[in-house]
Design a protein around this motif. Structure first.
Motif, PDB file in Angstrom:
ATOM      1  N   PHE A   1       0.821  -1.214   0.000  1.00 35.54           N
ATOM      2  CA  PHE A   1       0.000   0.000   0.000  1.00 35.54           C
ATOM      3  C   PHE A   1       0.854   1.263   0.000  1.00 35.54           C
ATOM      4  O   PHE A   1       0.638   2.161  -0.801  1.00 35.54           O
ATOM      5  N   TRP A   2       1.822   1.314   0.922  1.00 31.98           N
ATOM      6  CA  TRP A   2       2.644   2.516   0.970  1.00 31.98           C
ATOM      7  C   TRP A   2       3.358   2.776  -0.360  1.00 31.98           C
ATOM      8  O   TRP A   2       3.283   3.892  -0.887  1.00 31.98           O
ATOM      9  N   PRO A   3       4.008   1.763  -0.974  1.00 29.63           N
ATOM     10  CA  PRO A   3       4.669   2.030  -2.258  1.00 29.63           C
ATOM     11  C   PRO A   3       3.694   2.487  -3.338  1.00 29.63           C
ATOM     12  O   PRO A   3       4.049   3.281  -4.202  1.00 29.63           O
ATOM     13  N   MET A   4       2.459   1.986  -3.267  1.00 31.83           N
ATOM     14  CA  MET A   4       1.490   2.398  -4.275  1.00 31.83           C
ATOM     15  C   MET A   4       1.204   3.893  -4.183  1.00 31.83           C
ATOM     16  O   MET A   4       1.228   4.611  -5.182  1.00 31.83           O
ATOM     17  N   PHE A   5       0.958   4.370  -2.945  1.00 33.79           N
ATOM     18  CA  PHE A   5       0.713   5.813  -2.781  1.00 33.79           C
ATOM     19  C   PHE A   5       1.951   6.619  -3.128  1.00 33.79           C
ATOM     20  O   PHE A   5       1.885   7.675  -3.747  1.00 33.79           O
ATOM     21  N   LYS A   6       3.083   6.076  -2.711  1.00 34.03           N
ATOM     22  CA  LYS A   6       4.354   6.747  -2.998  1.00 34.03           C
ATOM     23  C   LYS A   6       4.573   6.845  -4.510  1.00 34.03           C
ATOM     24  O   LYS A   6       5.033   7.877  -5.016  1.00 34.03           O
TER      25      LYS A   6
ATOM     26  N   PHE B   1       2.299   7.051  -6.754  1.00 32.64           N
ATOM     27  CA  PHE B   1       1.437   8.100  -7.284  1.00 32.64           C
ATOM     28  C   PHE B   1       2.062   9.472  -7.049  1.00 32.64           C
ATOM     29  O   PHE B   1       2.108  10.317  -7.939  1.00 32.64           O
ATOM     30  N   GLN B   2       2.586   9.672  -5.835  1.00 30.42           N
ATOM     31  CA  GLN B   2       3.230  10.937  -5.517  1.00 30.42           C
ATOM     32  C   GLN B   2       4.416  11.178  -6.460  1.00 30.42           C
ATOM     33  O   GLN B   2       4.567  12.269  -7.028  1.00 30.42           O
ATOM     34  N   LEU B   3       5.233  10.155  -6.653  1.00 31.28           N
ATOM     35  CA  LEU B   3       6.391  10.277  -7.550  1.00 31.28           C
ATOM     36  C   LEU B   3       5.964  10.592  -8.979  1.00 31.28           C
ATOM     37  O   LEU B   3       6.653  11.315  -9.692  1.00 31.28           O
ATOM     38  N   SER B   4       4.801  10.036  -9.368  1.00 29.37           N
ATOM     39  CA  SER B   4       4.385  10.196 -10.759  1.00 29.37           C
ATOM     40  C   SER B   4       4.036  11.649 -11.084  1.00 29.37           C
ATOM     41  O   SER B   4       3.883  12.006 -12.243  1.00 29.37           O
ATOM     42  N   LEU B   5       3.892  12.471 -10.045  1.00 32.42           N
ATOM     43  CA  LEU B   5       3.596  13.893 -10.274  1.00 32.42           C
ATOM     44  C   LEU B   5       4.872  14.722 -10.292  1.00 32.42           C
ATOM     45  O   LEU B   5       4.824  15.951 -10.356  1.00 32.42           O
TER      46      LEU B   5
ATOM     47  N   PHE C   1       1.793   3.692 -12.472  1.00 36.10           N
ATOM     48  CA  PHE C   1       0.452   4.002 -11.971  1.00 36.10           C
ATOM     49  C   PHE C   1      -0.600   3.820 -13.062  1.00 36.10           C
ATOM     50  O   PHE C   1      -1.728   3.415 -12.781  1.00 36.10           O
ATOM     51  N   ALA C   2      -0.195   4.107 -14.299  1.00 37.48           N
ATOM     52  CA  ALA C   2      -1.124   3.866 -15.418  1.00 37.48           C
ATOM     53  C   ALA C   2      -1.474   2.382 -15.493  1.00 37.48           C
ATOM     54  O   ALA C   2      -2.635   2.016 -15.703  1.00 37.48           O
ATOM     55  N   ILE C   3      -0.470   1.513 -15.296  1.00 40.85           N
ATOM     56  CA  ILE C   3      -0.734   0.066 -15.316  1.00 40.85           C
ATOM     57  C   ILE C   3      -1.716  -0.293 -14.194  1.00 40.85           C
ATOM     58  O   ILE C   3      -2.667  -1.044 -14.390  1.00 40.85           O
ATOM     59  N   LEU C   4      -1.480   0.273 -13.008  1.00 37.90           N
ATOM     60  CA  LEU C   4      -2.363   0.007 -11.871  1.00 37.90           C
ATOM     61  C   LEU C   4      -3.807   0.376 -12.189  1.00 37.90           C
ATOM     62  O   LEU C   4      -4.732  -0.393 -11.935  1.00 37.90           O
ATOM     63  N   VAL C   5      -3.995   1.557 -12.778  1.00 36.85           N
ATOM     64  CA  VAL C   5      -5.359   1.998 -13.084  1.00 36.85           C
ATOM     65  C   VAL C   5      -5.996   1.070 -14.114  1.00 36.85           C
ATOM     66  O   VAL C   5      -7.167   0.698 -13.983  1.00 36.85           O
ATOM     67  N   MET C   6      -5.207   0.659 -15.118  1.00 36.05           N
ATOM     68  CA  MET C   6      -5.771  -0.246 -16.132  1.00 36.05           C
ATOM     69  C   MET C   6      -6.206  -1.567 -15.496  1.00 36.05           C
ATOM     70  O   MET C   6      -7.284  -2.083 -15.798  1.00 36.05           O
ATOM     71  N   VAL C   7      -5.364  -2.126 -14.632  1.00 39.10           N
ATOM     72  CA  VAL C   7      -5.710  -3.376 -13.955  1.00 39.10           C
ATOM     73  C   VAL C   7      -7.010  -3.201 -13.164  1.00 39.10           C
ATOM     74  O   VAL C   7      -7.932  -4.015 -13.264  1.00 39.10           O
TER      75      VAL C   7
ATOM     76  N   ALA D   1       4.431  -4.009 -10.600  1.00 40.02           N
ATOM     77  CA  ALA D   1       5.076  -2.897 -11.297  1.00 40.02           C
ATOM     78  C   ALA D   1       4.786  -1.561 -10.600  1.00 40.02           C
ATOM     79  O   ALA D   1       5.634  -0.667 -10.560  1.00 40.02           O
ATOM     80  N   ALA D   2       3.586  -1.431 -10.034  1.00 39.96           N
ATOM     81  CA  ALA D   2       3.184  -0.159  -9.442  1.00 39.96           C
ATOM     82  C   ALA D   2       3.901   0.118  -8.131  1.00 39.96           C
ATOM     83  O   ALA D   2       3.887   1.236  -7.624  1.00 39.96           O
TER      84      ALA D   2
END
Lengths: 325, 276
Positions: A60-65, A67-71, A304-310, B124-125
């Motif tokens: 969970f933490w890496p996922m939010f992180k 997203f933050q990095l992606s900006l 993050f794009a991959i995550l959203v597609m999944v 990957a995410a």
């Protein structure tokens, strides 16, 4: 996934729990400040905390992180981009390679997953006959590819589909080809090899899910179909498949999830080549992240794009899977 | 009498398409593995020449393979990492699944539902922040960095939670009356009783860990590679030694194939068990 598969079991679960709760003496033994019930509740929490913490910190933490990095943009020192969604605009409007890898990944998904699931369903159906001999042997053989790692089987396929290799020898020998195909260097041929590899590796795996599902079917419905004069194909389409729907939904979601994350085959079988023509999104992400011009902000936008597609595809499948009645 | 025979004949005839189709599927499934095993004993030239019989080049392939690659170290890395992940994962996930089911409460259901969402997060995410995390902790290249993220998975917790439903409550109460502590019940009674579930979980976890590629490739330095990484590097050169390549693949596949053949039932129950 869990919702779709859990619901039929809910009553059983409730039934099992009810006597357990009654069995616990509510007042008899008070120990210290906490009641026995509370104390046990607390014990339960301590048992699950290590696992829950690990998932929080490692998923969970890496996922939010991410997203933050992606900006953020920048090579060594990352700063927030202006506008914030700059990386995403670049990704979907300017990055032709990403669009190509996205198309490749979805091509694998659209062609491979339906063929694989239909094949797996047919195999499970053929195998689930009581008077069939050598059932265990067939089952083991078809399931066996699952024991091989993705990198290993990629290498085996790479060897078989080498230009001077076995597949060309056979096809030319049978006069099906005039001259050898350079399988791994022609975009469409290389994509076909990846799809064949995926089919080989995963069909048996999905078949096991359907076999498990077939064993839980309601036998009476088959008797009824027989009495109504339904043939084997009609029975399969109108009795078997509707009852297997939760399993089909589950395997569809798992395969979609897996295909969108495809990495090993792209990396080891074709190397993504020729020139990104067979590369998957995850493989491209890996290159953007860790090859010479590594860019973590931009790479995070890809991830993050991959995550959203999944997530979106899983939601759509759950909707479709639940509605069709 | 005649009708009995023709009935039997009919039944056998009806299964002919099953036999044909299943035989084709079996041959297609096994052939690449046969090709791999045979090719490990042939020279690169013979492999490309489509020789389908065992040859005499096994020793030579082995010498070439170990001369150019640290196979022993890769084997050790793969083995230690896979065993560590399996042992830790089984401990952490089984006690969590037990906690969720045996000490069931509304709050725990909510936590479980949230943890299950993690199943939908593609690796990957999470890869880049994880890479940064371990690098900042000076664990880049360390086996721990491969092991830690693989320990706790929602799938394993779910598997143990579902299996714990079969754990009889009478046994639990009896053990409590005997004065066993809650952890003692888990270790001394639950763990031995649930051997089948542990076998299933161990099979899946070991095979996944042994075969894992992307994360080790990202977090390990070239000197500390695992077997799949070593294999993926074998085609990097200008000329590929296909005999050696197939031998390395065979070596990497043997443990998992043996485990698969011995524990196939466990494996099948494991992958489908969490959803029953």
């Amino acid at each position: 996934m869990s919702q779709a598969t859990k619901s039929p079991q809910e009553p059983a679960k409730a039934a099992k729990r009810a006597p357990a709760k009654k069995g616990k003496p509510p007042k008899r033994a008070k120990q210290g400040l906490l009641g026995l019930e509370q104390k046990r509740n607390l014990t339960g929490w301590t048992f699950l905390i290590p696992a829950a913490l690990l998932i929080t910190v490692m998923s969970f933490w890496p996922m939010f992180k991410a997203f933050q990095l992606s900006l953020q943009i920048g090579k060594n020192k990352l700063e927030y981009a202006d506008p914030l969604w700059y990386n995403y605009v670049r990704l979907f409007t300017k990055d032709k390679t990403f669009i190509l890898t996205m198309k490749n990944t979805f091509l694998y998904l659209i062609i491979q997953v339906p063929i694989m699931l239909v094949l797996a369903l047919i195999l499970a159906y053929l195998l689930n006959k009581k008077d069939l001999r050598c059932r265990a042997l067939f089952r083991t053989a078809i399931f066996l590819p699952c024991a091989i790692s993705l990198v290993s089987y990629s290498m085996v396929f790479r060897t078989m589909f080498a230009k001077e290799g076995l597949v060309n020898d056979v096809l030319v020998g049978l006069n099906l080809l005039n001259e050898p195909i350079n399988w791994l260097n022609e975009p469409n041929a290389a994509r076909a090899v990846i799809i064949l590899g995926l089919l080989w590796r995963w069909t048996g795996y999905n078949m096991i899910f359907y076999l498990a599902g077939l064993q839980n079917l309601d036998y009476a419905t088959f008797e009824a179909a027989k009495i109504d004069g339904a043939g084997p194909i009609q029975t399969f389409l109108h009795v078997t498949i509707p009852q297997l729907r939760p399993m089909i939904l589950l395997t569809a979601i798992m395969s979609t999830n897996g295909t969108l994350q495809l990495f090993d085959e792209s990396y080891a079988l074709t190397g993504g080549g020729p020139s990104h023509q067979t590369q998957t999104m995850s493989h491209y992400l890996f290159e953007v992240s860790f090859k010479n011009n590594s860019n973590f902000g931009y790479a995070s936008a890809i991830s993050f794009a991959i995550l959203v597609m999944v997530a979106v595809l899983a939601l759509i499948q759950m909707r479709v899977g639940d509605k069709r009645d | 009498m005649i009708s009995v025979i023709s009935d039997k004949a009919k039944r056998i005839w009806r299964l002919v398409p099953n036999y044909v189709f299943l035989s084709i599927a079996s041959v297609v499934s096994i052939f690449p593995l046969y090709f791999m095993a045979v090719s490990a004993t042939n020279t690169s030239q013979e492999v490309l020449g489509s020789k389908l019989l065992p040859g005499g080049n096994l020793a030579e392939n082995w010498r070439n393979l170990v001369a150019n690659n640290d196979v022993g170290r890769a084997l050790l890395a793969s083995f230690v990492i896979a065993v560590a992940i399996t042992v830790l994962s089984l401990l952490v996930c089984s006690i969590a699944g037990y906690g969720f089911e045996i000490y069931h409460s509304k709050g725990k259901d909510v936590v479980m539902a949230i943890l299950l969402l993690a199943m939908m997060i593609p690796f990957a995410a999470t890869m880049i922040p994880l890479f940064q995390l371990f690098r900042n902790m000076h664990m880049y290249g360390s086996w721990f960095a491969v092991i830690i993220p693989a320990i706790s998975t929602p799938f394993m917790i779910l598997l143990f939670r579902q299996s714990s439903r079969n754990f009889p409550h009478e046994v639990l109460e009896a053990a409590r009356l005997d004065g066993l502590r809650e952890l003692g019940i888990f270790v001394r009674i639950y763990m031995p009783t649930m051997r089948a579930t542990y076998a299933a979980a161990a099979t899946i976890t070991f095979m996944n860990a042994w075969n894992n590629f992307m994360w080790p490739r990202v977090i390990l330095k070239p000197g500390t590679q695992t077997l799949p990484i070593l294999i993926s590097n074998l085609t990097a050169g200008y000329v590929t030694d296909y005999g050696g390549l197939m031998l390395a693949v065979l070596l990497a596949s043997l443990p998992t194939v043996v485990i698969f053949l011995v524990l196939q039932r466990s494996f099948a129950e494991g992958i489908t068990g969490a959803i029953k």
